[in-house]
Design a protein around this motif. Structure first.
Motif: not given
Lengths: 386, 400
Positions: B340-350
């Motif tokens: 979440r902090r890095i900003g990858t969570f939203g993409v990874s959970t697609q």
């Protein structure tokens, strides 16, 4: 069909599509027409184009890429912010939540606020001083726990006034813990350096066609964590805030236009200053610029002598020059706009106000032609006046 | 904008200040990385001075600050003003910055704690007439007269108004935006990260960057079992990570033939292990091209069947390089918090499948043996298929 006037000094109404944006638009219409929600290659291509546009718009306004909600334009973005944020906050703000809006908002904000009044919100205009500028200290008295929304435009569309939105936002934060702060930045993109965080607002609205992008595309750019109620319901596009198949080609072109508007902003600020000085030095004496202390150079409102400005408009277009009269969006209405009323004009004087506004493509030579045309029309109409 | 903008950004380093003989090189790399990140937003000056980096952006100062605050090696960054070393001027700026931080004329919210505040002077210009302590007291007195929003707290202040008195000038600042810390990307070599579309591998890559590695990426793609969406998802992840380390290289390996051969020729329970061994071999060969000295994976002990200790050993046996597993003992929640902090969570959970899930065995083996795996690999003749996969690699540069 008759040839259109070659010189356009009505850039605040709309601007010509930039060649770069046009190239992207045409290519996307031909090849990028997939449904962005489809999972096959054509859909994925369209999705990638929208993602690219989202990054570009986010960068142009100093925001997070996830904060960009694409819309059909500025009006929809402003309506979504005003109605969506106020409704989402209503429950926290007591029996009669309060909504505050700027003194010279565009009709899309004013009428959305009027709609909220019908729904039971207390809707008030932010106070101004004698010059029509926001009175921030007086505004403090209206900011409290009941305040659900404060909306104030950054650059006024009729006279170019710059409102101190960052200072307003700080005062709202200090006093109104539940309030959503929105700014209509449609006329600010490309004219001021825009940064969502620096402005301290929760959302801002921008539009493609004011910055040499296509009509039909805009965005509401939100600070992370902002909660809004959508205005329509359906699919989960744009985080569910704006359901419906995205207009990928228009958005792709918007992205390119937004990047250019941001990149060219310092140069345009300088050019607009030169154009304005050039114009004011050559104006016929009885064409008076309206005095607006803090304003962008690219919008220049003039009070013209004699008949309503619309008569001047038609005389000028016969000489190849398009100018604006009032805000294009409220043309047809005969009422005096709140902007002009705030400058102390009455209805008769208000009808004499014309707006000359510049684009990145405007040249000093065009200003020469326009001022020569103004002088001719002044003589012609002056002779009629006797 | 309506309030005057800061004159410059003062950047403090993290631990590189401690690294003795390498310090100059580390500072040089940090400045290089900052330049690369700041170039897109317009003209600026950057220089090293008194153990800091000083950046003077011509425009987009807030955006410049956000960029600096996500550059590895940066401990913190402050927007700072240059002014005369004069008590009244310093106090006036201090009051204005407090207004911005706390809201002009704000009253303390009921029940909310009043933040602790102090003035801290650092005086390198010893020719300056007042001792630091005296200047601190005089500025604080001038600032805090009638001030109810803060209380004086000398030990652990919530807000510190910093004043650096230097021969070059006097600089004052209130806000300190924390950076990610760590070491400048590129100071400790290169790693090659095996990237799936999941949550863990991007986090592992980020942790590698944080320790000074420049990270390249390799992903394995299995068309037509997977669609364009999976490729795009991986590219998006690299794009987010490029926002932290700068332009990044992504190698895409066509993996379908290898996977099909394993699926059809190997015992079902070993499938996932064999895919991963094959990936490790291919990645090792790509690493040589990248000049990478280690592989980086998102593996964590016991998270899935292929990540038991025996299986990790079997997979590592196929790699010709050290395998770095920054998340090896992390819980899923910890990885998610970082993502979440890095900003990858939203993409990874697609919701996109990756190449391991498509060919997943029904019952994966919990233990495996490298020698057995090597025998199977020889029997089904994986070598030529891996050669062909390497020949088919496509590489692209991904920008943030």
């Amino acid at each position: 069909m008759d040839a259109l006037p070659p010189i356009d000094l009505d850039a605040a109404a709309t601007t010509r599509l930039a060649p770069s944006a046009r190239a992207v638009l045409v290519a996307a219409l031909d090849e990028g027409w997939g449904n962005p929600s489809s999972r096959h290659a054509r859909g994925t291509r369209a999705r990638a184009a929208i993602d690219e546009a989202r990054r570009r718009v986010a960068r142009a306004v100093g925001a997070d890429v996830d904060g960009v909600c694409f819309t059909s334009g500025g009006t929809e973005a402003n309506g979504l912010a005003v109605l969506g944020a106020a409704r989402a906050r209503a429950a926290r703000c007591g029996q009669r939540p309060r909504v505050l809006f700027g003194p010279d908002e565009h009709a899309c904000v004013r009428r959305s606020a009027a709609r909220l009044a019908e729904e039971g919100f207390e809707v008030l205009a932010l106070p101004v001083d004698a010059s029509g500028a926001l009175d921030l200290e007086a505004a403090d008295a209206l900011l409290d726990e009941r305040t659900a929304l404060v909306s104030c435009m950054l650059v006024n569309n009729e006279v170019g006034r710059i409102h101190p939105v960052a200072a307003l936002a700080r005062r709202v934060r200090a006093r109104a813990p539940h309030a959503h702060v929105h700014t209509d930045a449609v006329q600010a993109l490309g004219k001021l350096e825009l940064d969502l965080e620096e402005l301290g607002v929760d959302s801002l609205a921008v539009s493609a066609h004011k910055v040499h992008g296509p009509q039909g595309a805009g965005a509401l750019v939100l600070r992370t964590g902002s909660v809004l109620q959508p205005l329509s319901h359906g699919g989960r596009q744009e985080h569910g805030l704006r359901p419906g198949t995205e207009a990928a080609p228009l958005l792709a072109a918007f992205g390119v236009a937004a990047t250019e508007a941001d990149r060219e902003q310092p140069a345009f600020e300088e050019l607009a200053g030169q154009l304005r000085t050039h114009l004011l030095e050559r104006l016929p004496e009885d064409c008076k610029p309206l005095e607006v202390p803090e304003s962008v150079a690219s919008i220049c409102a003039l009070q013209l002598p004699g008949p309503p400005a619309e008569v001047w408009q038609h005389h000028l277009e016969a000489r190849g020059v398009c100018i604006g009269v009032g805000s294009a969006c409220s043309s047809g209405s005969r009422e005096l706009s709140p902007t002009l009323a705030g400058l102390g004009l009455d209805a008769a004087a208000g009808r004499q106000v014309a707006r000359l506004s510049f684009a990145r493509t405007t040249t000093l030579a065009e200003i020469d032609t326009a001022t020569a045309a103004l002088a001719e029309v002044d003589r012609e109409l002056g002779a009629l006046r006797g | 904008m309506s309030h005057p903008e800061p004159d410059l950004l003062l950047v403090r380093y993290a631990e590189l200040a401690l690294k003795g003989g390498n310090r100059a090189r580390f500072e040089g790399t940090l400045v290089h990385n900052l330049r690369e990140a700041l170039d897109p937003i317009g003209p600026y000056e950057i220089r090293r001075a008194w153990g800091r980096v000083v950046i003077v952006p011509e425009r987009r100062k807030r955006q410049a600050l956000r960029i600096v605050a996500r550059t590895f090696g940066v401990k913190s960054v402050s927007p700072a003003w240059r002014l005369e070393p004069d008590v009244d001027a310093l106090a006036a700026l201090g009051r204005r910055l407090l207004d911005e931080q706390l809201g002009p004329g704000a009253r303390a919210q009921q029940g909310a704690a009043v933040p602790g505040f102090r003035v801290r002077v650092k005086r390198a210009d010893k020719s300056f007439p007042q001792p630091s302590g005296e200047l601190e007291r005089r500025v604080a007195d001038a600032m805090l007269e009638g001030e109810e929003r803060v209380r004086v707290e000398l030990r652990e202040p919530d807000l510190e108004y910093g004043i650096d008195v230097r021969p070059e000038g006097t600089f004052a600042f209130l806000e300190r935006v924390p950076g990610p810390g760590g070491l400048p990307v590129g100071t400790l070599g290169r790693g090659l990260c095996l990237l799936s579309g999941g949550i863990d591998s991007p986090v592992a890559a980020w942790l590698g960057m944080k320790r000074g590695l420049r990270v390249g990426f390799v992903t394995f793609h299995s068309p037509p079992y997977l669609g364009e969406g999976s490729r795009r998802k991986v590219e998006e992840l690299v794009r987010v990570l490029a926002g932290w380390q700068g332009p990044s290289r992504l190698h895409e390996v066509p993996f379908t033939d290898v996977q099909v051969a394993i699926r059809d020729g190997a015992p079902e329970g070993l499938r996932t292990i064999l895919y991963r061994r094959s990936m490790a071999r291919i990645a090792t060969r790509l690493a040589a091209l990248e000049k990478a000295e280690a592989l980086i994976t998102g593996e964590s002990v016991g998270q899935v069947a292929s990540q038991t200790l025996p299986n990790l050993a079997t997979i590592e046996d196929a790699a010709g390089l050290p395998v770095l597993r920054p998340l090896v003992t992390a819980d899923k929640e910890e990885a998610i918090a970082l993502a979440r902090r890095i900003g990858t969570f939203g993409v990874s959970t697609q919701p996109e499948p990756d190449c391991c899930t498509v060919f997943q065995p029904r019952r994966p083996a919990l233990a495996s043996d490298a020698a057995v795996c090597a025998r199977v690999e020889a029997e089904i003749e994986l070598g030529p298929l891996e050669d062909a996969a390497l020949d088919g690699v496509s590489t692209r540069r991904v920008l943030a």
